[in-house]
Design a protein around this motif. Structure first.
Motif, PDB file in Angstrom:
ATOM      1  N   SER A   5     -25.105  35.039 -34.052  1.00 18.98           N
ATOM      2  CA  SER A   5     -24.922  33.576 -33.999  1.00 18.98           C
ATOM      3  C   SER A   5     -25.736  32.978 -32.855  1.00 18.98           C
ATOM      4  N   LEU A   6     -25.617  33.584 -31.672  1.00 15.65           N
ATOM      5  CA  LEU A   6     -26.328  33.024 -30.518  1.00 15.65           C
ATOM      6  C   LEU A   6     -27.841  33.179 -30.669  1.00 15.65           C
ATOM      7  N   LEU A   7     -28.254  34.283 -31.304  1.00 14.20           N
ATOM      8  CA  LEU A   7     -29.692  34.464 -31.556  1.00 14.20           C
ATOM      9  C   LEU A   7     -30.201  33.343 -32.466  1.00 14.20           C
ATOM     10  N   ILE A   8     -29.435  33.077 -33.541  1.00 13.77           N
ATOM     11  CA  ILE A   8     -29.863  32.029 -34.482  1.00 13.77           C
ATOM     12  C   ILE A   8     -29.866  30.665 -33.790  1.00 13.77           C
ATOM     13  N   ALA A  19     -27.564  24.931 -37.958  1.00 17.05           N
ATOM     14  CA  ALA A  19     -27.556  23.454 -38.002  1.00 17.05           C
ATOM     15  C   ALA A  19     -27.685  22.887 -36.588  1.00 17.05           C
ATOM     16  N   LEU A  20     -26.888  23.400 -35.664  1.00 19.12           N
ATOM     17  CA  LEU A  20     -26.932  22.870 -34.283  1.00 19.12           C
ATOM     18  C   LEU A  20     -28.285  23.143 -33.635  1.00 19.12           C
ATOM     19  N   GLY A  21     -28.779  24.357 -33.803  1.00 18.84           N
ATOM     20  CA  GLY A  21     -30.069  24.702 -33.195  1.00 18.84           C
ATOM     21  C   GLY A  21     -31.196  23.853 -33.760  1.00 18.84           C
ATOM     22  N   ALA A  22     -31.248  23.741 -35.084  1.00 15.35           N
ATOM     23  CA  ALA A  22     -32.365  23.025 -35.722  1.00 15.35           C
ATOM     24  C   ALA A  22     -32.302  21.519 -35.436  1.00 15.35           C
ATOM     25  N   CYS A  23     -31.102  20.941 -35.463  1.00 17.79           N
ATOM     26  CA  CYS A  23     -30.993  19.485 -35.253  1.00 17.79           C
ATOM     27  C   CYS A  23     -31.171  19.129 -33.784  1.00 17.79           C
ATOM     28  N   LEU A  24     -30.398  19.788 -32.902  1.00 13.90           N
ATOM     29  CA  LEU A  24     -30.477  19.446 -31.472  1.00 13.90           C
ATOM     30  C   LEU A  24     -31.781  19.939 -30.857  1.00 13.90           C
ATOM     31  N   GLY A  25     -32.316  21.028 -31.392  1.00 18.54           N
ATOM     32  CA  GLY A  25     -33.599  21.535 -30.905  1.00 18.54           C
ATOM     33  C   GLY A  25     -34.716  20.515 -31.090  1.00 18.54           C
ATOM     34  N   GLY A  26     -34.562  19.653 -32.069  1.00 12.81           N
ATOM     35  CA  GLY A  26     -35.548  18.597 -32.323  1.00 12.81           C
ATOM     36  C   GLY A  26     -35.803  17.718 -31.111  1.00 12.81           C
ATOM     37  N   ASN A  27     -34.863  17.678 -30.177  1.00 12.57           N
ATOM     38  CA  ASN A  27     -35.046  16.858 -28.966  1.00 12.57           C
ATOM     39  C   ASN A  27     -35.944  17.519 -27.923  1.00 12.57           C
ATOM     40  N   GLY A  32     -36.841  15.285 -22.717  1.00 12.16           N
ATOM     41  CA  GLY A  32     -36.217  15.867 -23.905  1.00 12.16           C
ATOM     42  C   GLY A  32     -35.856  17.335 -23.756  1.00 12.16           C
ATOM     43  N   PHE A  33     -36.754  18.121 -23.151  1.00 13.12           N
ATOM     44  CA  PHE A  33     -36.504  19.569 -23.114  1.00 13.12           C
ATOM     45  C   PHE A  33     -35.261  19.941 -22.295  1.00 13.12           C
ATOM     46  N   PRO A  34     -35.126  19.405 -21.042  1.00  9.35           N
ATOM     47  CA  PRO A  34     -33.885  19.734 -20.303  1.00  9.35           C
ATOM     48  C   PRO A  34     -32.631  19.235 -21.026  1.00  9.35           C
ATOM     49  N   LEU A  35     -32.723  18.054 -21.646  1.00  5.96           N
ATOM     50  CA  LEU A  35     -31.554  17.543 -22.377  1.00  5.96           C
ATOM     51  C   LEU A  35     -31.230  18.445 -23.569  1.00  5.96           C
ATOM     52  N   MET A  36     -32.288  18.928 -24.220  1.00  2.69           N
ATOM     53  CA  MET A  36     -32.077  19.834 -25.356  1.00  2.69           C
ATOM     54  C   MET A  36     -31.401  21.118 -24.881  1.00  2.69           C
ATOM     55  N   LEU A  37     -31.875  21.679 -23.745  1.00  3.15           N
ATOM     56  CA  LEU A  37     -31.265  22.915 -23.220  1.00  3.15           C
ATOM     57  C   LEU A  37     -29.780  22.689 -22.917  1.00  3.15           C
ATOM     58  N   LEU A  38     -29.481  21.523 -22.332  1.00  2.00           N
ATOM     59  CA  LEU A  38     -28.075  21.205 -22.022  1.00  2.00           C
ATOM     60  C   LEU A  38     -27.243  21.205 -23.309  1.00  2.00           C
ATOM     61  N   SER A  39     -27.792  20.576 -24.365  1.00  2.00           N
ATOM     62  CA  SER A  39     -27.031  20.500 -25.617  1.00  2.00           C
ATOM     63  C   SER A  39     -26.827  21.879 -26.241  1.00  2.00           C
ATOM     64  N   ILE A  40     -27.803  22.771 -26.064  1.00  2.00           N
ATOM     65  CA  ILE A  40     -27.675  24.115 -26.659  1.00  2.00           C
ATOM     66  C   ILE A  40     -26.695  24.979 -25.843  1.00  2.00           C
ATOM     67  N   VAL A  41     -26.666  24.744 -24.534  1.00  2.00           N
ATOM     68  CA  VAL A  41     -25.658  25.449 -23.718  1.00  2.00           C
ATOM     69  C   VAL A  41     -24.262  25.000 -24.181  1.00  2.00           C
ATOM     70  N   SER A  77     -23.464  23.789 -27.052  1.00  2.00           N
ATOM     71  CA  SER A  77     -23.233  24.318 -28.412  1.00  2.00           C
ATOM     72  C   SER A  77     -22.868  25.795 -28.379  1.00  2.00           C
ATOM     73  N   SER A  78     -23.503  26.550 -27.479  1.00  3.65           N
ATOM     74  CA  SER A  78     -23.204  27.989 -27.375  1.00  3.65           C
ATOM     75  C   SER A  78     -21.731  28.183 -27.016  1.00  3.65           C
ATOM     76  N   VAL A  79     -21.279  27.387 -26.029  1.00  2.00           N
ATOM     77  CA  VAL A  79     -19.877  27.484 -25.604  1.00  2.00           C
ATOM     78  C   VAL A  79     -18.971  27.125 -26.786  1.00  2.00           C
ATOM     79  N   TYR A  80     -19.344  26.052 -27.499  1.00  2.00           N
ATOM     80  CA  TYR A  80     -18.545  25.581 -28.641  1.00  2.00           C
ATOM     81  C   TYR A  80     -18.474  26.655 -29.741  1.00  2.00           C
ATOM     82  N   ILE A  81     -19.621  27.193 -30.102  1.00  2.00           N
ATOM     83  CA  ILE A  81     -19.667  28.208 -31.171  1.00  2.00           C
ATOM     84  C   ILE A  81     -18.824  29.429 -30.767  1.00  2.00           C
TER      85      ILE A  81
END
Lengths: 96, 426
Positions: free
Chosen positions: B319-322, B365-373, B405-414, B416-420
């Protein structure tokens, strides 16, 4: 430059330059449906083209309109006012 | 590996590289790639057509017709001006409100359409206040990708995932993705204020100008507006309940679109069809066929096997890899072809013994959508806003966006990782 004339009993037009724009104020003397429809058509003309910052309309109470016109669209805007019969005359003055 | 599989990989990589280079329009490249797969016999025409996901296409077309017709009424301009007045003409508050409107709009209309509606209004309000529109546009790009994450119809990757996996209903997307989208947006808003508040100052006189505006006149056709809002409301109800009636989301969107055209009359039909983004639709068609070459030749199955070998089939690791792979890839590649490739790969993992695919779908879904930022080329909405802004003389530079965008994207993925992890993996 362009000089224009209009029916002063029906509306009042003033303009001021501001950096890259010319700001128009148009105040209608009364709730004249034909003038309002004309202004609507002018707005529609510039809303429907694919340039978003050419001519921007802002409507205020008491039949007042503020229109911010990018300098490179000044002539197009004045000619559109003429086309919609909001102006009575448009002419180039000698210094152009 | 068979000769045909090697051909399929070669074609896919060359086409992908040309799409990334942006030298030729991505729709032409994807269609040519798909057609090469057919002409070389890697997939036959019937198989290729079978792989085109008409649910994705129908949903996009239906929503484009409904939203473009609704936009004709001026309602979106009305909402934006009303928001500016509620914000008392204060640029920072307007920036926050417009980004929240963009996020909510993106969730229920799709993010590309939402930014197309928001950008012109943003130019209008910022010109009135004589402030730089770029901070407003950047925050709207970011908000559109976060809002789009929340629902099945919000962002093309979600449309594709929802269409490929029948169990993932509209409500399932909301239940599983909306909470994390809300958390991410709540984390972003204070950062937006901190980043931009000093760059968007204006005078009290110009604020008054906004406050005195008459927004009511922006509604150009109240009769049409009533029809549009009724149909839009019914369509959204249809999305919430589509599984009860055993209807696909495309059937709901297309029903809404054609009921609206029935109510508005034939004269609006040509205009509505002209506003459908056919280039995007054919981009999808080309991609589906292109990826079908990889599926039919067994390349995707091989990739899925390798991914499982890498993570040892462990659900947390997979999951985290994806999630992270999707985020980083989507930041720099178009997320649509990436998701088109990942969907069959995850399906293949299911047939290889991974029991619980749900966290994998939400991670994608989270990676592809939030990664867009992550960068200016990360999502269609980013490119559209940047293109519109550049044309009007307000270029948004790649590096300028990357720094935000990139730091904000990293924050959102962190987040999301906790959430998942907390929601699905313990």
């Amino acid at each position: 430059m362009l000089n224009y004339g209009y029916d002063e009993a029906a509306l009042r037009i003033s303009e001021s330059a501001n950096e890259n724009d010319v700001e128009f104020r148009i105040v209608l003397a009364a709730d004249d449906p034909s003038i309002i429809a004309g202004l609507k058509r002018v707005r529609q003309e510039f809303d429907e083209n694919r340039v978003y910052t050419d001519v921007l309309f802002y409507h205020y109470p008491d039949h007042e309109y503020k229109i911010i016109v990018r300098k490179d669209y000044y002539v197009d805007f004045v000619l559109e006012l003429m086309k919609q019969r909001l102006l009575q005359s448009v002419e180039w003055t000698a210094d152009r | 590996m068979e000769q045909q599989a090697l051909w399929a990989i070669g074609i896919f990589l060359v086409i992908y590289a040309i799409i990334i280079s942006e030298k030729i329009h991505r729709t032409i490249v994807a269609m040519i790639g798909g057609l090469i797969m057919v002409v070389l016999g890697i997939v036959n025409q019937e198989t290729a057509i079978h792989h085109i996901d008409f649910n994705t296409l129908g949903l996009l077309i239906g929503m484009m017709i409904i939203v473009s017709t609704t936009a004709e009424t001026g309602v979106f301009k009305y909402i934006a001006v009303l928001a500016a007045k509620k914000a008392k003409g204060e640029p920072v508050r307007i920036l926050v409100l417009l980004s929240l409107i963009t996020a909510v709009g993106s969730a229920f209309l799709d993010n590309v359409t939402t930014v197309l509606l928001m950008v012109p209004v943003t130019f209008s309000i910022t010109r009135q206040l004589r402030v730089n529109p770029v901070p407003f546009l950047v925050t709207q790009i970011i908000a559109s990708n976060v809002g789009g994450t929340a629902t099945l119809i919000g962002d093309p990757p979600n449309i594709m995932i929802g269409s490929a996996v029948k169990e993932l209903t509209f409500m399932a997307f909301i239940n599983n993705l909306a909470p994390v989208a809300v958390v991410v947006m709540a984390a972003y808003v204070p950062l937006f204020i901190w980043l931009f508040r000093k760059k968007i100052q204006t005078t009290d006189e110009l604020k008054r100008g906004v406050m005195e505006m008459n927004e009511k006149n922006l509604i150009s056709d109240p009769k049409l507006l009533r029809k549009c809002l009724t149909v839009l409301g019914l369509t959204l109800v249809g999305f919430f309940t589509h599984q009860l009636f055993h209807l696909e989301s495309a059937s709901v969107a297309l029903a809404g679109a054609f009921v609206l055209l029935l109510l508005t009359g034939e004269h609006r039909m040509e205009q509505a069809f002209a506003k459908v983004e056919w280039m995007t639709i054919f981009f999808f068609v080309g991609l589906f066929v292109l990826v079908s070459g990889l599926i039919e030749t067994g390349v995707i199955a091989e990739l899925a096997k390798k991914a499982i070998d890498l993570t040892g089939g462990d659900l947390v690791a997979t999951s985290l890899l994806i999630l992270w792979l999707s985020a980083i890839a989507s930041a720099f590649l178009d997320n649509i072809p990436f998701v088109a490739t990942m969907i069959p790969m995850i399906q293949e993992m299911g047939s290889m013994g991974v029991d619980n695919l749900e966290p994998l779908w939400w991670s994608l879904a989270l990676g592809a959508c939030l990664g867009g930022n992550g960068s200016l080329i990360g999502a269609s909405a980013n490119l559209i806003v940047a293109g519109m802004a550049g044309k009007e003389g307000y270029p948004i530079r790649f590096v300028q966006f990357l720094k935000i965008g990139f730091p904000l994207m990293l924050l959102s993925i962190v987040l999301s990782s906790v959430y998942i992890y907390l929601r699905y993996l313990i």
